[in-house]
Design a protein around this motif. Structure first.
Motif, PDB file in Angstrom:
ATOM      1  N   ALA A   1       4.185  11.266   5.495  1.00  0.00           N
ATOM      2  CA  ALA A   1       5.007  10.251   4.841  1.00  0.00           C
ATOM      3  C   ALA A   1       6.202  10.634   4.070  1.00  0.00           C
ATOM      4  N   GLY A   2       6.214  11.669   3.490  1.00  0.00           N
ATOM      5  CA  GLY A   2       7.125  12.209   2.495  1.00  0.00           C
ATOM      6  C   GLY A   2       8.024  13.224   2.774  1.00  0.00           C
ATOM      7  N   ARG A   3       7.779  13.538   4.236  1.00  0.00           N
ATOM      8  CA  ARG A   3       8.542  14.800   4.826  1.00  0.00           C
ATOM      9  C   ARG A   3      10.092  14.643   4.849  1.00  0.00           C
ATOM     10  N   ARG A   4      10.444  13.342   4.907  1.00  0.00           N
ATOM     11  CA  ARG A   4      12.068  13.158   5.039  1.00  0.00           C
ATOM     12  C   ARG A   4      12.517  13.230   3.539  1.00  0.00           C
ATOM     13  N   LEU A   5      11.807  13.506   2.501  1.00  0.00           N
ATOM     14  CA  LEU A   5      12.544  13.568   1.259  1.00  0.00           C
ATOM     15  C   LEU A   5      13.288  14.931   1.231  1.00  0.00           C
ATOM     16  N   PHE A   6      13.091  15.920   2.274  1.00  0.00           N
ATOM     17  CA  PHE A   6      13.908  17.022   2.282  1.00  0.00           C
ATOM     18  C   PHE A   6      15.263  16.783   2.904  1.00  0.00           C
ATOM     19  N   GLY A   7      15.332  15.607   3.299  1.00  0.00           N
ATOM     20  CA  GLY A   7      16.753  15.252   3.854  1.00  0.00           C
ATOM     21  C   GLY A   7      16.799  15.290   5.338  1.00  0.00           C
TER      22      GLY A   7
ATOM     23  N   VAL B   1       9.733  15.903  13.309  1.00  0.00           N
ATOM     24  CA  VAL B   1       9.233  15.214  14.361  1.00  0.00           C
ATOM     25  C   VAL B   1       9.898  13.740  14.238  1.00  0.00           C
ATOM     26  N   GLU B   2      10.097  13.147  15.575  1.00  0.00           N
ATOM     27  CA  GLU B   2      10.682  11.899  15.575  1.00  0.00           C
ATOM     28  C   GLU B   2       9.564  10.670  15.211  1.00  0.00           C
ATOM     29  N   GLY B   3      10.179   9.817  14.650  1.00  0.00           N
ATOM     30  CA  GLY B   3       9.233   8.595  14.378  1.00  0.00           C
ATOM     31  C   GLY B   3       8.782   8.594  13.005  1.00  0.00           C
ATOM     32  N   GLY B   4       7.940   7.697  12.558  1.00  0.00           N
ATOM     33  CA  GLY B   4       7.366   7.667  11.311  1.00  0.00           C
ATOM     34  C   GLY B   4       8.135   6.950  10.094  1.00  0.00           C
ATOM     35  N   LEU B   5       7.893   7.147   9.059  1.00  0.00           N
ATOM     36  CA  LEU B   5       8.521   6.312   7.853  1.00  0.00           C
ATOM     37  C   LEU B   5       9.801   6.946   7.453  1.00  0.00           C
ATOM     38  N   GLY B   6      10.722   6.026   7.074  1.00  0.00           N
ATOM     39  CA  GLY B   6      12.097   6.535   6.447  1.00  0.00           C
ATOM     40  C   GLY B   6      11.692   7.237   5.055  1.00  0.00           C
ATOM     41  N   VAL B   7      13.037   7.599   4.331  1.00  0.00           N
ATOM     42  CA  VAL B   7      12.896   8.076   3.116  1.00  0.00           C
ATOM     43  C   VAL B   7      12.067   7.528   2.130  1.00  0.00           C
ATOM     44  N   VAL B   8      12.585   6.236   1.633  1.00  0.00           N
ATOM     45  CA  VAL B   8      12.168   5.513   0.835  1.00  0.00           C
ATOM     46  C   VAL B   8      10.602   4.930   0.910  1.00  0.00           C
ATOM     47  N   PRO B   9      10.397   4.382   2.192  1.00  0.00           N
ATOM     48  CA  PRO B   9       9.122   4.032   2.427  1.00  0.00           C
ATOM     49  C   PRO B   9       8.040   4.940   2.429  1.00  0.00           C
ATOM     50  N   GLY B  10       8.524   6.342   2.961  1.00  0.00           N
ATOM     51  CA  GLY B  10       7.793   7.520   2.740  1.00  0.00           C
ATOM     52  C   GLY B  10       7.619   7.975   1.493  1.00  0.00           C
ATOM     53  N   ALA B  11       8.433   8.029   0.826  1.00  0.00           N
ATOM     54  CA  ALA B  11       8.254   8.223  -0.786  1.00  0.00           C
ATOM     55  C   ALA B  11       7.300   7.389  -1.245  1.00  0.00           C
ATOM     56  N   LEU B  12       7.505   6.194  -1.118  1.00  0.00           N
ATOM     57  CA  LEU B  12       6.314   5.141  -1.487  1.00  0.00           C
ATOM     58  C   LEU B  12       5.141   5.414  -1.328  1.00  0.00           C
ATOM     59  N   VAL B  13       4.885   5.519  -0.063  1.00  0.00           N
ATOM     60  CA  VAL B  13       3.477   5.982   0.403  1.00  0.00           C
ATOM     61  C   VAL B  13       2.758   7.194   0.199  1.00  0.00           C
ATOM     62  N   MET B  14       3.711   8.193  -0.001  1.00  0.00           N
ATOM     63  CA  MET B  14       3.028   9.519  -0.671  1.00  0.00           C
ATOM     64  C   MET B  14       2.789   9.266  -2.404  1.00  0.00           C
ATOM     65  N   ALA B  15       3.705   8.659  -2.958  1.00  0.00           N
ATOM     66  CA  ALA B  15       3.363   8.387  -4.245  1.00  0.00           C
ATOM     67  C   ALA B  15       2.262   7.493  -4.434  1.00  0.00           C
ATOM     68  N   GLY B  16       2.055   6.599  -3.402  1.00  0.00           N
ATOM     69  CA  GLY B  16       0.783   5.586  -3.518  1.00  0.00           C
ATOM     70  C   GLY B  16      -0.469   6.569  -3.443  1.00  0.00           C
ATOM     71  N   TRP B  17      -0.327   7.300  -2.425  1.00  0.00           N
ATOM     72  CA  TRP B  17      -1.694   8.212  -2.147  1.00  0.00           C
ATOM     73  C   TRP B  17      -1.975   9.304  -3.384  1.00  0.00           C
TER      74      TRP B  17
ATOM     75  N   ALA C   1      -0.328   6.600  15.145  1.00  0.00           N
ATOM     76  CA  ALA C   1       0.512   6.443  14.299  1.00  0.00           C
ATOM     77  C   ALA C   1       0.133   6.486  12.869  1.00  0.00           C
ATOM     78  N   LEU C   2      -1.188   6.437  12.512  1.00  0.00           N
ATOM     79  CA  LEU C   2      -1.902   6.729  11.307  1.00  0.00           C
ATOM     80  C   LEU C   2      -1.714   8.016  10.806  1.00  0.00           C
ATOM     81  N   GLY C   3      -1.186   9.247  11.465  1.00  0.00           N
ATOM     82  CA  GLY C   3      -0.769  10.321  10.979  1.00  0.00           C
ATOM     83  C   GLY C   3       0.431  10.279  10.071  1.00  0.00           C
ATOM     84  N   PHE C   4       1.341   9.288  10.497  1.00  0.00           N
ATOM     85  CA  PHE C   4       2.584   9.215   9.725  1.00  0.00           C
ATOM     86  C   PHE C   4       2.457   8.753   8.401  1.00  0.00           C
ATOM     87  N   TRP C   5       1.197   8.150   8.050  1.00  0.00           N
ATOM     88  CA  TRP C   5       0.908   7.505   6.746  1.00  0.00           C
ATOM     89  C   TRP C   5       0.248   8.261   5.943  1.00  0.00           C
TER      90      TRP C   5
END
Length: 248
Positions: free
Chosen positions: A202-208, A213-229, A193-197
């Motif tokens: 992390a930010g792949r769902r920003l494209f809508g 792939v199934e699983g991983g972070l949602g849009v907002v958490p993913g965007a925050l993680v990608m911005a944090g990186w 699951a570390l791959g999703f972070w």
């Protein structure tokens, strides 16, 4: 030199680089070409493809813009170390290396954002024209903003990585391969699951609703993680760049 003059100098310098325009071209024409091909396939036989709505067709091509953003991010810094090593003149004009890197980061944001503003409505318009279906404006705006954010963060990550290497070859190859051919984060996510972070996953769902792939972070958490990186890498890059300065 003032901050505004440093920014103006970096912007002018970047706009004279053929490689930077190559990045813009890849994002714009590459996305447009794939959209045209996909839209033609839908128009020719709507039942034979997995997506038929104009937005889906257009956004299936948007990840290619990540490649263009990567080229821009890499070029903005690596160009300082090619040919006559422009970095010497740059630091003579602006001794504050943090200011130099900040100006370069702003240039990446501006250039990628402008590219997105031109590319995304154009690809959506072409898809709508060829397919003939209507487009939800609110949904289109939301997805464009998300995709543009992904492009911008990708460009900034490319900039930060290039600061570490100084050469553009390694980050260009690794990041482009990772973003367009074989995603190392995706492969890691298959076993952990570390791959999703990691940033790109992390930010792949920003494209809508682009298939992913199934699983991983949602849009907002993913965007925050990608911005944090992105922020973490830029801070580390600034520290490395400054340390090289103090060490001479």
């Amino acid at each position: 030199m003032t901050r505004s003059r440093a920014l103006a100098a970096e912007l002018h310098k970047t706009l004279t680089l053929p490689a930077a325009w190559a990045g813009v071209t890849v994002a714009l024409l590459g996305s447009l070409l794939i959209t045209v091909l996909n839209a033609y396939a839908v128009h020719a036989d709507p039942s034979a493809v997995a997506f038929t709505a104009p937005l889906e067709v257009a956004f299936a091509a948007m990840p290619l813009g990540t490649v263009g953003a990567t080229v821009i991010g890499v070029t903005v810094f690596s160009s300082e170390f090619t040919g006559e090593r422009q970095i010497t003149a740059t630091l003579a004009a602006v001794p504050d290396r943090v200011l130099v890197l900040t100006a370069k980061a702003i240039v990446v944001v501006l250039l990628v954002a402008v590219t997105a503003v031109v590319t995304m409505p154009l690809t959506i318009g072409v898809a709508r024209l060829m397919i003939g279906e209507s487009v939800s404006i609110p949904e289109a705006v939301t997805r464009c903003l998300g995709a543009a954010l992904y492009w911008i963060l990708s460009g900034l990550i490319a900039l930060a990585v290039t600061v570490f290497t100084r050469s553009g070859v390694v980050p260009m190859v690794v990041l482009i391969v990772n973003g367009s051919l074989v995603s190392f984060s995706l492969l890691l996510s298959k076993v952990s699951a570390l791959g999703f972070w990691l940033p790109d996953m992390a930010g792949r769902r920003l494209f809508g609703d682009v298939p992913t792939v199934e699983g991983g972070l949602g849009v907002v958490p993913g965007a925050l993680v990608m911005a944090g990186w992105t922020a973490l890498l830029l801070v580390a890059a600034a520290a490395v760049f400054h340390r090289r300065d103090t060490m001479g």
